[in-house]
Design an enzyme around this catalytic site. Structure first.
Site: not given
Ligand code: TYD
Length: 148
Positions: A61-64, A108
């Protein structure tokens, strides 16, 4: 949204790729392995794993900003939703000799974990909270800034 299964081939959104790893079959038990910059396109700086996931829970539940990752279902199965800010795709991982390569700037989310599943994640950098996008709007703004 239909789940893509390893081995089905085809291009995934945003440069994500399912990569098949070597499998050495043996009556004593099978063996697979992965080498950084050989089977996957980055050198491995960190390894973490997710386990004991209660039914119905999700992770990610995040991206980089810059981190690259390679996600393997070393035990059991789960779905990975990848989103490049425009398109989404769901990939089901269910074999220990396939993994999903996820480049930077990809949102993702992992869910539908089977009981006793273990998720192994190889990462290109040490942990840094500053590298995370935890806000979806901030992520899509950065994505559109990169690709406009
Ligand atoms: P997070 O990346 O949000 O979990 P996931 O994406 O797997 O759902 O990390 C959860 C917590 O664990 C957060 O407080 C940061 C910490 N953490 C580390 O300290 N080191 C690490 O390598 C990772 C992946 C997380």
């Amino acid at each position: 949204m239909t789940a893509t299964k390893p081995g089905m081939g085809g291009t995934l959104v945003g440069g994500c790729r399912i990569i098949q790893l070597p499998k050495i079959p043996d009556v004593r038990g099978n063996l697979s392995f992965v080498e950084g910059e050989k089977h996957i396109p980055f050198s491995i700086r960190r390894v973490y794993w997710i386990y004991d996931v209660p039914g119905g829970e999700s992770r990610g539940g995040h991206a980089y900003h810059t981190l690259e990752e390679f996600i393997i279902a070393v035990s059991g199965s789960f779905d990975v939703m990848v989103d490049d800010g425009g398109q989404r795709q769901v990939v089901q991982l269910n074999r220990p000799y396939f993994g999903l390569y996820v480049p930077p700037l990809m949102w993702r989310k992992l869910d539908n974990f089977s009981s006793n599943s273990v998720t192994l994640i190889l990462a290109s950098l040490p942990y840094s909270e500053e590298d995370y996008f935890r806000n979806y709007e901030a992520f899509t703004r950065a994505q559109h800034g990169v690709h406009k």
